[in-house]
Every structure is written in structure tokens, then in C-alpha cells.
Design an enzyme around this catalytic site. Sequence first.
Site, PDB file in Angstrom:
ATOM      1  N   ASN A  37       0.817  -1.219   0.000  1.00 29.26           N
ATOM      2  CA  ASN A  37       0.000   0.000   0.000  1.00 29.26           C
ATOM      3  C   ASN A  37       0.854   1.275   0.000  1.00 29.26           C
ATOM      4  OD1 ASN A  37      -2.243   1.647   0.171  1.00 29.26           O
ATOM      5  ND2 ASN A  37      -2.756   1.122   2.293  1.00 29.26           N
ATOM      6  N   HIS A 122     -14.572  -4.800  10.802  1.00 35.29           N
ATOM      7  CA  HIS A 122     -14.209  -3.469  11.314  1.00 35.29           C
ATOM      8  C   HIS A 122     -15.434  -2.610  11.563  1.00 35.29           C
ATOM      9  CE1 HIS A 122      -9.858  -2.934   9.683  1.00 35.29           C
ATOM     10  NE2 HIS A 122     -10.046  -4.132  10.190  1.00 35.29           N
ATOM     11  N   ARG A 147     -13.785  -5.567  15.404  1.00 37.55           N
ATOM     12  CA  ARG A 147     -12.848  -4.537  15.872  1.00 37.55           C
ATOM     13  C   ARG A 147     -13.597  -3.219  15.975  1.00 37.55           C
ATOM     14  NH1 ARG A 147      -7.913  -1.812  12.424  1.00 37.55           N
ATOM     15  NH2 ARG A 147      -9.581  -0.339  11.976  1.00 37.55           N
ATOM     16  N   TYR A 159      -6.317   8.963  16.462  1.00 33.13           N
ATOM     17  CA  TYR A 159      -6.581   7.730  17.160  1.00 33.13           C
ATOM     18  C   TYR A 159      -7.534   8.020  18.315  1.00 33.13           C
ATOM     19  CZ  TYR A 159      -6.200   4.021  20.454  1.00 33.13           C
ATOM     20  OH  TYR A 159      -6.522   3.051  21.343  1.00 33.13           O
ATOM     21  N   ASP A 183      -7.609  -1.540  17.839  1.00 33.07           N
ATOM     22  CA  ASP A 183      -6.313  -1.264  17.203  1.00 33.07           C
ATOM     23  C   ASP A 183      -5.828   0.110  17.633  1.00 33.07           C
ATOM     24  OD1 ASP A 183      -4.147  -1.013  15.511  1.00 33.07           O
ATOM     25  OD2 ASP A 183      -5.232  -1.558  13.676  1.00 33.07           O
ATOM     26  N   HIS A 185      -3.031   1.399  16.534  1.00 26.73           N
ATOM     27  CA  HIS A 185      -2.292   1.967  15.392  1.00 26.73           C
ATOM     28  C   HIS A 185      -0.946   2.583  15.758  1.00 26.73           C
ATOM     29  CE1 HIS A 185      -5.081   1.249  12.158  1.00 26.73           C
ATOM     30  NE2 HIS A 185      -6.086   1.744  12.843  1.00 26.73           N
ATOM     31  N   GLU A 209      -4.344  -4.221  19.592  1.00 31.19           N
ATOM     32  CA  GLU A 209      -3.402  -4.336  18.471  1.00 31.19           C
ATOM     33  C   GLU A 209      -2.471  -3.135  18.366  1.00 31.19           C
ATOM     34  OE1 GLU A 209      -5.514  -4.903  14.807  1.00 31.19           O
ATOM     35  OE2 GLU A 209      -3.880  -4.098  13.603  1.00 31.19           O
ATOM     36  N   GLU A 235       1.524  -6.394  11.640  1.00 32.02           N
ATOM     37  CA  GLU A 235       1.057  -6.235  10.258  1.00 32.02           C
ATOM     38  C   GLU A 235       2.102  -5.572   9.370  1.00 32.02           C
ATOM     39  OE1 GLU A 235      -2.559  -3.911  11.100  1.00 32.02           O
ATOM     40  OE2 GLU A 235      -1.645  -2.231  10.043  1.00 32.02           O
ATOM     41  N   ARG A 256       0.662 -10.849  13.752  1.00 27.30           N
ATOM     42  CA  ARG A 256      -0.199 -10.390  12.649  1.00 27.30           C
ATOM     43  C   ARG A 256       0.463 -10.380  11.267  1.00 27.30           C
ATOM     44  NH1 ARG A 256      -4.561  -8.394  12.345  1.00 27.30           N
ATOM     45  NH2 ARG A 256      -4.101  -6.339  11.467  1.00 27.30           N
ATOM     46  N   HIS A 285      -3.103 -10.019   9.262  1.00 26.07           N
ATOM     47  CA  HIS A 285      -3.627  -8.770   8.685  1.00 26.07           C
ATOM     48  C   HIS A 285      -4.493  -9.119   7.474  1.00 26.07           C
ATOM     49  CE1 HIS A 285      -2.373  -4.633   6.792  1.00 26.07           C
ATOM     50  NE2 HIS A 285      -3.487  -4.517   7.483  1.00 26.07           N
ATOM     51  N   ASP A 289      -6.363  -3.366   1.496  1.00 34.91           N
ATOM     52  CA  ASP A 289      -5.205  -3.117   0.616  1.00 34.91           C
ATOM     53  C   ASP A 289      -4.424  -4.409   0.346  1.00 34.91           C
ATOM     54  OD1 ASP A 289      -4.818  -2.161   3.504  1.00 34.91           O
ATOM     55  OD2 ASP A 289      -2.747  -2.533   2.919  1.00 34.91           O
ATOM     56  N   GLU A 312      -8.248 -11.257  10.118  1.00 35.89           N
ATOM     57  CA  GLU A 312      -8.932  -9.988   9.823  1.00 35.89           C
ATOM     58  C   GLU A 312      -9.601 -10.093   8.448  1.00 35.89           C
ATOM     59  OE1 GLU A 312      -6.247  -6.679   9.464  1.00 35.89           O
ATOM     60  OE2 GLU A 312      -7.822  -5.206   9.817  1.00 35.89           O
ATOM     61  N   TRP A 375       1.599   6.294  12.136  1.00 31.86           N
ATOM     62  CA  TRP A 375       0.318   5.894  11.520  1.00 31.86           C
ATOM     63  C   TRP A 375       0.046   4.464  11.923  1.00 31.86           C
ATOM     64  CZ3 TRP A 375      -4.284   6.486   9.998  1.00 31.86           C
ATOM     65  CH2 TRP A 375      -4.935   5.535   9.192  1.00 31.86           C
TER      66      TRP A 375
HETATM   67  O1  EZ4 Z   1      -3.893   0.642   8.350  1.00 35.31           O
HETATM   68  O2  EZ4 Z   1      -3.848  -1.985   5.923  1.00 35.31           O
HETATM   69  O3  EZ4 Z   1      -5.507  -3.617  11.141  1.00 35.31           O
HETATM   70  N1  EZ4 Z   1      -5.553  -3.070  10.109  1.00 35.31           N
HETATM   71  C1  EZ4 Z   1      -4.948  -1.925   9.789  1.00 35.31           C
HETATM   72  C2  EZ4 Z   1      -5.051  -1.462   8.345  1.00 35.31           C
HETATM   73  C3  EZ4 Z   1      -3.824  -0.684   7.908  1.00 35.31           C
HETATM   74  C4  EZ4 Z   1      -3.689  -0.692   6.402  1.00 35.31           C
HETATM   75  C5  EZ4 Z   1      -2.323  -0.123   5.981  1.00 35.31           C
HETATM   76  O4  EZ4 Z   1      -2.070  -0.382   4.626  1.00 35.31           O
HETATM   77  O5  EZ4 Z   1      -4.329  -1.322  10.643  1.00 35.31           O
HETATM   78  O6  EZ4 Z   1      -6.227  -0.752   8.143  1.00 35.31           O
HETATM   79 CO    CO Z   2      -3.857  -2.651  12.296  1.00 33.66          CO
END
Ligand code: EZ4
Ligand code: CO
Length: 375
Positions: A37, A122, A147, A159, A183, A185, A209, A235, A256, A285, A289, A312, A375
Site C-alpha cells: 500500500n 471493522h 474490531r 486515534y 487497534d 495503530h 493491536e 502487520e 499479525r 492482517h 489493501d 482480519e 500511523w
Molecule cells: O492501516 O492496511 O488492522 N488493520 C490496519 C489497516 C492498515 C492498512 C495499511 O495499509 O491497521 O487498516
Molecule cells: Co492494524
Amino acid sequence: MKITDAKVNVCCPGRNFVTLKIVTEDGIYGLGDATLNGRELSVASYLTDHVVPLLIGRDARRIEDIWQYFYKGAYWRRGPVTMSAIAAVDTALWDVKAKSLNVPLYQLLGGASRDSVLVYGHASGSDLEKTVEAFAHYVKLGYKAVRAQSGIPGLSSTYGVGAPQLLARLRKEFGSQIHILHDAHHRLTPIEAARLGKDLEPFRLFWLEDPTPAELQESFRLIRQHTTTPLAVGEVFNTIFDCQQLIQEQLIDYIRTTVVHAGGITHLKKIASLAEIYQVRTGSHGATDLSPVCMGAALHFDLSVHNFGIQEYMPHTAETDKVFPHAYSFKDGVMHPGDAPGLGVDLDEALAAKYPYERAYLPINRKLDGTIHNW
Ligand code: EZ4
Ligand code: CO
């Protein structure tokens, strides 16, 4: 069984996907996902310019040898671009082998360890109420695991700090039977993550996560010392070396890593085997994407490895599903890869040609003072 042709397809049926197709002398072909991605064309070039010329003429049956050839032969080790390219070759070769033996891939991976694969969806909303609504929607669709992420009104991308309130509300509305995941992140420092894990303990999360970035694997010790909330990470990892300490010190509960970003079926099986010894389970994961080719491969892996935890799953757009016809299916919160020979996922190249590549990047996050954040 000589490889006679290999080519890279880049298409954008809603978002960008990179797919490697390997063709053998007897006409059997295999597919591998190579999507990274935001950096898609790097992997496409790595494959087309450097890997494809070395594939032609090789025996497609020698999957392990070809994996080692591209890993060790590159001299430069690891990295997401290299490992996604190797993953695509590896996945396509497993597809070829299973098709040539006329069996679904999971039969070559030891057979099914279970009848179906537990997946999570999600539920996201711009505020707490909208997340509760989204959660209810997934429950209605039959999901057994969801999630939950909530935004903060007034902030466009951040977040959600309100996790404990959200989780309290979800448990009150939906009871204790549904699995809830969250998550973070990579947004928290280890001590912040430790506090969040502690605060979330009463709500019995399935997992928390990416509590903190994991380049420094030992930082998970600090989180672990403070909370019994199960932890998941990986991931963005691309090899077993990215999670070796996390697994061997039992600092996480779920790993993951995915087929496409961690070196294909061959390497992911090694990660799962290491994890199995330490009672760490898999939780691959599976965001949108990752292409349906990866999803198919992941489901064969999930069905077969003994220490599978959860997968997921975010459904792709209708356009993407048409470009990649597939045998896998979802019902009542679980999935199955199907019993078509190989991965059970195809690529409609004529249709894919109607969706050319579109430049796209992942969003960047900044703190209120402008500092770039994880991110
Ligand atoms: O942000 O796949 O758990 N899933 C995630 C995803 C990631 C994207 C990044 O390319 O965190 O949504
Ligand atoms: Co994630």
C-alpha cells in the site's frame, strides 16, 4: 515443470493491487499478491526488472529452493519491497503446485486443522454512537468478532482516546459473548499502552493491536509487566526476525504477519511454527489493501496451521471481487477458502485493464502542534 512466463499486473478497481502471474510449460499458472500500500510500483519494478528474468526456465516445483534463491541471492536482506516480491513468487508457486496436483492449497499445508476460519470485521464511527451503530451492523451480519474504533468529534483523523468508554458501552449493549478487538495503530508510548491495557481489562478484549511501534521489540516488556489484556502486533513486519524476541519472550499473544508482506506461505509457516512453541497464535492482517489473492492464500494458511487465532476480514469492493473471482466465502462469522484446486482465486486480466493504476498514499498524522506521528 519449467516456468515459461511471468508478468506483473497493476490495477485499481477501487484501490491499487499488484499481482504476479507465473506460467509453466504445461499451461498451469499461479497467482501471487505483491501489493504494498502506497509503494505499489516499487514492488512491481522489483519483480519485473529483477525477479522475472531470473524466474524463466526454473523448475516451478522447487518452492523452498526458489524462496532461498531470491532471499539469499539478493544479498540485501529483508525489507517490505523485497519480501513482498518474494511473497508473490512463493504464493504463485504454491498455487501452481496445488493446481498441478488438483487439490486446494490447504491440503498441501497439512490439511485442515479446523472446519472454518474465525474472522473479525471493522466497526468504525466518527463518534461513539456511530461506532455502536456500526458494531450492531456487524453483529447482524453474523460476525462473532468485531474490531471497534471510534473517532473524536472535531478531529478529522486521530486515534480514538475514548477506548475505555467505548468498550464499556459495547459490553453493556452486546454482552460478553461477542469478541471485541481494538487497534491502537502504534500511537502510544509503552507506558501509555500499559495504562490503556490496564483500563481495558474489565472489558475482556480479544486483543489490543499495535499498542506501540515494535521496531524496539523489548519495549513490549513494559506493557506486558502491567496488563493482562492480550496483545497483537506485526502487520508491518516482513520477516521472522522482526518478531523473534516478541515471540520468544512471550511478549505478545497474536502475531499479525501476512502472506504478502512476510515472504509468502513458505516464510509465514516458519513464523507460525516458532510462535506455536511459545503459545502465540496467528492473527493475520487482512485489510482491503491486501488483494483477494492474498486473502485466498491467508485462508488456506489459517485453515491448516494448528496455532491459528483469528483472521482480519474487510470485504473488497464489488469491482475488486469481479476482477479477482474467488472460491472463498463468508457465512455466520467464519470463512472457508473453498475447495477449488490451488488458491481458488483468479485474475480477470481484460477487466483489470479497465482500471489503471492511480497514485495514492497512506494518510499522514500530525499532533496538534504539527509533529509527525505514527500511523
Ligand atoms: O492501516 O492496511 O488492522 N488493520 C490496519 C489497516 C492498515 C492498512 C495499511 O495499509 O491497521 O487498516
Ligand atoms: Co492494524
